[in-house]
Design a protein around this motif. Structure first.
Motif, mmCIF file in Angstrom:
data_model
loop_
_atom_site.group_PDB
_atom_site.id
_atom_site.type_symbol
_atom_site.label_atom_id
_atom_site.label_comp_id
_atom_site.label_asym_id
_atom_site.label_seq_id
_atom_site.Cartn_x
_atom_site.Cartn_y
_atom_site.Cartn_z
ATOM 1 N N GLU A 4 0.824 -1.206 0.156
ATOM 2 C CA GLU A 4 0.011 -0.022 0.064
ATOM 3 C C GLU A 4 0.770 1.242 -0.066
ATOM 4 O OE1 GLU A 4 -3.115 0.013 2.895
ATOM 5 O OE2 GLU A 4 -3.523 -2.224 2.364
ATOM 6 N N ILE A 5 1.848 1.083 0.436
ATOM 7 C CA ILE A 5 2.882 2.456 0.862
ATOM 8 C C ILE A 5 3.711 2.553 -0.447
ATOM 9 C CG2 ILE A 5 4.776 3.475 1.978
ATOM 10 C CD1 ILE A 5 4.081 1.846 4.387
ATOM 11 N N TYR A 6 4.076 1.645 -1.150
ATOM 12 C CA TYR A 6 5.019 1.804 -2.356
ATOM 13 C C TYR A 6 4.308 1.352 -3.594
ATOM 14 C CZ TYR A 6 8.791 2.360 1.163
ATOM 15 O OH TYR A 6 9.434 2.827 2.292
ATOM 16 N N GLY A 7 3.291 0.712 -3.617
ATOM 17 C CA GLY A 7 2.611 0.588 -4.877
ATOM 18 C C GLY A 7 2.649 -0.861 -5.322
ATOM 19 N N SER A 8 1.587 -1.656 -5.913
ATOM 20 C CA SER A 8 1.541 -2.922 -6.463
ATOM 21 C C SER A 8 2.391 -2.946 -7.485
ATOM 22 C CB SER A 8 0.221 -3.539 -6.430
ATOM 23 O OG SER A 8 -0.629 -2.554 -7.462
ATOM 24 N N ASP A 9 2.908 -2.075 -8.246
ATOM 25 C CA ASP A 9 3.721 -2.062 -9.141
ATOM 26 C C ASP A 9 5.213 -2.514 -8.811
ATOM 27 O OD1 ASP A 9 4.700 1.134 -10.299
ATOM 28 O OD2 ASP A 9 3.851 0.223 -8.456
ATOM 29 N N ARG A 10 5.365 -2.064 -7.745
ATOM 30 C CA ARG A 10 6.935 -2.270 -7.271
ATOM 31 C C ARG A 10 6.864 -3.409 -6.066
ATOM 32 N NH1 ARG A 10 9.993 0.412 -10.596
ATOM 33 N NH2 ARG A 10 9.995 2.755 -10.335
ATOM 34 N N ILE A 11 5.816 -3.444 -5.469
ATOM 35 C CA ILE A 11 5.717 -4.637 -4.573
ATOM 36 C C ILE A 11 4.639 -5.463 -5.027
ATOM 37 C CG2 ILE A 11 5.719 -5.316 -2.146
ATOM 38 C CD1 ILE A 11 7.662 -3.180 -2.334
ATOM 39 N N VAL A 12 5.123 -6.909 -5.423
ATOM 40 C CA VAL A 12 4.154 -8.085 -5.789
ATOM 41 C C VAL A 12 3.978 -8.927 -5.138
ATOM 42 C CG1 VAL A 12 3.771 -9.368 -7.956
ATOM 43 C CG2 VAL A 12 5.007 -7.237 -8.451
ATOM 44 N N LEU A 13 2.891 -9.527 -4.673
ATOM 45 C CA LEU A 13 2.962 -10.668 -3.604
ATOM 46 C C LEU A 13 2.604 -12.069 -4.406
ATOM 47 C CD1 LEU A 13 1.036 -8.783 -0.985
ATOM 48 C CD2 LEU A 13 3.483 -8.856 -1.295
ATOM 49 N N CYS A 14 3.346 -13.023 -4.050
ATOM 50 C CA CYS A 14 3.009 -14.291 -4.669
ATOM 51 C C CYS A 14 3.034 -15.267 -3.529
ATOM 52 C CB CYS A 14 4.053 -14.751 -5.787
ATOM 53 S SG CYS A 14 3.834 -13.709 -7.146
ATOM 54 N N PRO A 15 2.057 -15.258 -2.713
ATOM 55 C CA PRO A 15 2.186 -16.025 -1.453
ATOM 56 C C PRO A 15 1.798 -17.504 -1.685
ATOM 57 C CG PRO A 15 -0.047 -14.705 -1.327
ATOM 58 C CD PRO A 15 0.807 -14.447 -2.681
ATOM 59 N N ARG A 16 2.404 -18.330 -1.026
ATOM 60 C CA ARG A 16 1.954 -19.797 -0.916
ATOM 61 C C ARG A 16 1.430 -20.301 0.284
ATOM 62 N NH1 ARG A 16 6.991 -22.969 -3.697
ATOM 63 N NH2 ARG A 16 8.095 -22.227 -1.645
ATOM 64 N N GLU A 17 0.819 -21.397 0.381
ATOM 65 C CA GLU A 17 0.125 -22.038 1.491
ATOM 66 C C GLU A 17 0.963 -22.032 2.541
ATOM 67 O OE1 GLU A 17 -3.778 -21.160 0.430
ATOM 68 O OE2 GLU A 17 -3.570 -23.257 1.497
ATOM 69 N N LYS A 18 2.089 -23.089 2.251
ATOM 70 C CA LYS A 18 2.909 -23.312 3.298
ATOM 71 C C LYS A 18 4.386 -23.441 2.838
ATOM 72 C CE LYS A 18 1.877 -28.183 1.965
ATOM 73 N NZ LYS A 18 2.197 -29.541 2.615
ATOM 74 N N LYS A 19 5.328 -23.637 3.890
ATOM 75 C CA LYS A 19 6.868 -23.767 3.353
ATOM 76 C C LYS A 19 6.880 -24.933 2.405
ATOM 77 C CE LYS A 19 10.650 -22.460 6.326
ATOM 78 N NZ LYS A 19 11.834 -23.122 6.117
ATOM 79 N N LEU A 20 7.379 -24.552 1.393
ATOM 80 C CA LEU A 20 7.447 -25.582 0.248
ATOM 81 C C LEU A 20 9.110 -25.712 -0.399
ATOM 82 C CD1 LEU A 20 4.175 -25.278 -1.528
ATOM 83 C CD2 LEU A 20 5.014 -27.106 -0.284
ATOM 84 N N GLY A 21 10.080 -24.909 0.218
ATOM 85 C CA GLY A 21 11.448 -25.067 -0.453
ATOM 86 C C GLY A 21 11.598 -23.833 -1.187
ATOM 87 N N LEU A 22 13.086 -23.640 -1.356
ATOM 88 C CA LEU A 22 13.513 -22.377 -2.048
ATOM 89 C C LEU A 22 13.420 -22.361 -3.632
ATOM 90 C CD1 LEU A 22 15.017 -19.814 -1.023
ATOM 91 C CD2 LEU A 22 17.125 -20.859 -1.422
ATOM 92 N N GLY A 23 13.947 -23.593 -4.046
ATOM 93 C CA GLY A 23 13.632 -23.826 -5.584
ATOM 94 C C GLY A 23 12.225 -23.477 -6.014
ATOM 95 N N THR A 24 11.314 -24.163 -5.566
ATOM 96 C CA THR A 24 9.927 -24.108 -5.806
ATOM 97 C C THR A 24 9.611 -22.683 -5.880
ATOM 98 O OG1 THR A 24 9.196 -25.065 -4.001
ATOM 99 C CG2 THR A 24 9.128 -26.436 -5.978
ATOM 100 N N ALA A 25 10.002 -21.965 -4.476
ATOM 101 C CA ALA A 25 9.830 -20.694 -4.507
ATOM 102 C C ALA A 25 9.963 -19.731 -5.525
ATOM 103 C CB ALA A 25 10.320 -20.085 -2.958
ATOM 104 N N TYR A 26 11.296 -19.975 -6.013
ATOM 105 C CA TYR A 26 11.816 -19.272 -7.038
ATOM 106 C C TYR A 26 10.880 -19.393 -8.666
ATOM 107 C CZ TYR A 26 16.108 -18.251 -4.322
ATOM 108 O OH TYR A 26 16.916 -17.743 -3.700
ATOM 109 N N VAL A 27 10.495 -20.767 -8.499
ATOM 110 C CA VAL A 27 9.815 -21.093 -9.812
ATOM 111 C C VAL A 27 8.364 -20.473 -9.656
ATOM 112 C CG1 VAL A 27 8.424 -23.229 -11.031
ATOM 113 C CG2 VAL A 27 10.950 -23.210 -10.410
#
Lengths: 100, 250
Positions: free
Chosen positions: B70-93
């Motif tokens: 909200e402060i910096y704008g959704s063009d700068r801060i993009v959210l791609c959340p996941r349900e649970k801890k699934l590991g780094l490699g898949t987070a990047y994907v």
């Protein structure tokens, strides 16, 4: 070729030559034979000692960066102030003090 | 194995840098790291965005991320959340799917990596048109704050064995503060199977195998500002297993 196979190839080549000396298939002179037979053991111990010395040197010269820590500390304060002025709220539980 | 080529991408008028930031319980650190990213990207006048991949943090990291958006704008801060801890490699994907930049920067969210080095990474990349620029704690002005003698010894020993066995051509193989060409990054993560920081090692080793160009920039690493990170038996075992795997298969 994988790194493992590269190493294996070198080791096999070296072992082959070494065995030739040990079993007497190659015979150059008493001193050369003697040198070759004991070479693996001397090589391994030299490499181990040299490695240890190198690692200890690198540990001793490992750069500490307290200035990075101090800069970060200041910036955390700056960031919190700026963000609070923009409407963010922070938990008061964690502060910037060291635990050490 | 597919050839990963390094041919020139479609020329874009302006380079854009996507920072991939996987988070787990980083409620306190996230605002700081975002503030620092904003500061240094704004100062260096580069186009940028941050993709926050939160793995269902129980401490409410995602709520903090939304506030920052909200402060910096959704063009700068993009959210791609996941349900649970699934590991780094898949987070990047997961994160890369939404990336609009042509360069990707990966870094830790716990304040151990400082965004002030990002303009240096960018400058280095432009200098030699490198595919990858990686931060190093072991060369030049690089360094670490917060490691005792034992930790330094373990780190140097691990690094030495890695250099001996894998001959990677870079000084810091386990680091995770890096800049990649996006296409190269995408192809590399699909070909890597390891987990954790062995994954970071594998990325570099596979990059080398594919003759990608890699440069290094010295960085300072502040280990866990709010406490000392532990290096236990599990991590050491995992490292050795990962090293053996890479030694035998690359």
């Amino acid at each position: 070729m994988t790194k493992f196979l590269e190493w294996l190839a070198c080791v096999i080549l070296f072992m082959f030559i070494w065995l030739c000396f040990v079993l007497g298939y190659i015979n150059i002179s008493k001193s050369v034979n003697h040198f070759m037979i004991f070479l693996p053991f001397e090589l391994i111990s030299t490499i181990l000692i040299a490695s240890l010395v190198l690692i200890l040197y690198r540990v001793a010269t490992f750069r500490d960066c307290p200035e990075a820590y101090n800069e970060l500390r200041l910036q955390i304060g700056e960031a919190k102030q700026d963000l609070m002025s923009k409407g963010m709220t922070f938990d008061v539980t964690l502060n910037d003090d060291d635990e050490d | 194995m597919n050839e990963i080529s390094s041919s020139v991408d479609e020329k874009e008028e302006q380079d854009k840098y996507t920072v991939l930031l996987p988070t787990y319980n980083e409620r306190e650190n996230l605002p700081i790291i975002i503030w620092l990213l904003v500061k240094y990207f704004t100062e260096s006048n580069h186009d940028w965005e941050v993709i926050i991949i939160d793995d269902g943090s129980p401490d409410g990291t995602l709520d903090v991320a939304k506030e920052l958006q909200e402060i910096y704008g959704s063009d700068r801060i993009v959210l791609c959340p996941r349900e649970k801890k699934l590991g780094l490699g898949t987070a990047y994907v997961h994160g890369i799917c939404n990336a609009t930049g042509n360069f990707v920067i990966i870094m830790d969210a716990d304040l151990s990596h400082h965004p002030k080095f990002i303009p240096k990474f960018i400058a280095k990349q432009k200098e030699g048109d490198y595919d990858i620029v990686t931060g190093t704690r072991y060369a030049g002005e690089g360094g670490v704050y917060g490691w005792d003698l034992k930790r330094k010894f373990m780190s140097r020993t691990a690094n030495y064995i890695t250099q001996l066995l894998l001959r990677p051509g870079i000084t810091d193989l386990t680091g995770s503060f890096r800049l990649y060409r996006k296409r190269v990054f995408r192809q590399l993560i699909l070909s890597c199977v390891s987990k954790g920081y062995v994954f970071q090692m594998e990325m570099m080793v596979r990059a080398r195998k594919n003759n990608l160009t890699i440069a290094e920039v010295p960085i300072t690493f502040v280990d866990r500002f709010y406490g000392e990170s532990k290096l236990g038996g599990d991590e050491i075992l995992g490292f050795l297993k990962g090293l053996a795997y890479l030694f035998a298969t690359t």
